[in-house]
Design an enzyme around this catalytic site. Structure first.
Site, PDB file in Angstrom:
ATOM      1  N   HIS A  85      34.539  38.158  38.532  1.00  0.00           N
ATOM      2  CA  HIS A  85      34.495  36.738  38.877  1.00  0.00           C
ATOM      3  C   HIS A  85      34.680  35.845  37.663  1.00  0.00           C
ATOM      4  CE1 HIS A  85      33.313  37.892  42.833  1.00  0.00           C
ATOM      5  NE2 HIS A  85      32.117  38.315  42.491  1.00  0.00           N
ATOM      6  N   HIS A 110      29.361  32.106  30.194  1.00  0.00           N
ATOM      7  CA  HIS A 110      30.560  32.564  30.887  1.00  0.00           C
ATOM      8  C   HIS A 110      31.503  31.379  31.089  1.00  0.00           C
ATOM      9  CE1 HIS A 110      27.804  31.287  34.148  1.00  0.00           C
ATOM     10  NE2 HIS A 110      28.919  30.802  34.681  1.00  0.00           N
ATOM     11  N   HIS A 112      34.911  29.246  33.246  1.00  0.00           N
ATOM     12  CA  HIS A 112      35.641  28.893  34.458  1.00  0.00           C
ATOM     13  C   HIS A 112      36.928  28.175  34.076  1.00  0.00           C
ATOM     14  CE1 HIS A 112      32.271  29.819  37.203  1.00  0.00           C
ATOM     15  NE2 HIS A 112      31.521  29.400  36.196  1.00  0.00           N
ATOM     16  N   HIS A 129      29.677  27.830  30.637  1.00  0.00           N
ATOM     17  CA  HIS A 129      28.318  27.620  31.136  1.00  0.00           C
ATOM     18  C   HIS A 129      27.362  28.508  30.339  1.00  0.00           C
ATOM     19  CE1 HIS A 129      29.829  26.263  35.381  1.00  0.00           C
ATOM     20  NE2 HIS A 129      29.990  25.346  34.454  1.00  0.00           N
ATOM     21  N   THR A 196      26.658  27.710  40.768  1.00  0.00           N
ATOM     22  CA  THR A 196      27.985  27.419  41.317  1.00  0.00           C
ATOM     23  C   THR A 196      28.629  28.646  41.946  1.00  0.00           C
ATOM     24  OG1 THR A 196      29.178  27.857  39.250  1.00  0.00           O
ATOM     25  CG2 THR A 196      28.327  25.611  39.585  1.00  0.00           C
ATOM     26  N   THR A 197      27.869  29.722  42.060  1.00  0.00           N
ATOM     27  CA  THR A 197      28.317  30.936  42.745  1.00  0.00           C
ATOM     28  C   THR A 197      27.235  31.352  43.735  1.00  0.00           C
ATOM     29  OG1 THR A 197      27.369  32.339  41.006  1.00  0.00           O
ATOM     30  CG2 THR A 197      29.698  31.745  40.788  1.00  0.00           C
TER      31      THR A 197
END
Length: 245
Positions: A85, A110, A112, A129, A196-197
């Site tokens: 992801h 991590h 995005h 993040h 957000t996941t």
């Protein structure tokens, strides 16, 4: 008194574990895309029914003199992970954030692409993040936007060992200097939000830095090509939440 009321409104109460494991079959494309997360599992219902969801578009912020960020950093061993992801870097337990008279410890950071949060309707090509946790398991996420620009020397340390296959973990030969990755000025927006996941758990303190970092087009494209698709959740309604600046 008004500021105290606003801060209290941002305080969290309780928070379960960080996030669902990747065997829950959620993703960013097709029938597992963000708009379907709430229906994929009963555990993900907050993704659909929650009223304090992240990310958000930061537009109208309440100006106040909130406390400066109190961050401390120590070097140590790091692991870079492709979990299918995102690309995540796990760190040691010596990096801390003091917020609301509480100590939060950095767990991992991590990425995005494109950004999940927006500022005044602007989306950035890349966002990091930094996930902090206190002794009660409550989370604070510090978000850093990246503009496309010159090569980022700290990202380069990780990117030269970035795993191309999902479910792969590699020990970094050179640890990323987190302090150097962040901007010199740490002005920020703050609001209460969620993961957000999936499971989109609410009660997360969000700190979005106003200043941006830089990453080269090649670095951003390398991340995107390994993910094979965008990995951002669309912005969510504020539902009356206050953002402070």
């Amino acid at each position: 008194m008004k500021l105290k009321t606003l801060i209290m409104a941002l305080m969290v109460t309780s928070l379960p574990c960080l996030a669902a494991e990747h065997d829950s079959h959620w993703g960013y494309e097709g029938q597992s895309a963000p708009e379907y997360w709430g229906k994929l599992s009963p555990e993900f219902s907050t993704c659909e029914n929650g009223k304090n969801q992240s990310p958000v578009n930061i537009d109208h912020a309440f100006k106040t003199n909130h406390e400066p960020l109190k961050l401390s950093f120590k070097s140590g061993n790091q692991q870079i992970i492709n979990n299918g992801h995102t690309i995540q870097i796990n760190v040691n337990q010596d990096n801390t954030l003091e917020l609301d008279n509480e100590k939060f410890v950095l767990q991992q950071f991590h990425f995005h692409s494109p950004s999940e949060n927006q500022i005044h309707g602007k989306s950035y090509p890349f966002e990091a993040h930094f996930v902090y946790k206190n002794k009660d398991g409550e989370l604070t996420v510090v978000a850093l936007m990246f503009n496309q620009g010159k090569t980022n020397a700290e990202l380069a340390k990780a990117w030269q060992q970035i795993p191309t296959e999902a479910e792969s973990t590699v020990a970094l030969n050179q640890s990323v200097d987190i302090k150097a990755l962040l901007p010199n000025k740490l002005d920020y927006y703050r609001f209460s939000g969620s993961l957000t996941t999936p499971p989109c758990t609410e009660g997360v303190r969000w700190i979005v830095l106003e200043q941006q970092g830089n990453a080269s087009a090649e670095q951003i494209e390398k991340f995107h090509s390994i993910m094979h698709h965008d990995n951002n959740r669309p912005v969510q309604p504020l539902n009356g939440r206050v953002i402070i600046d």
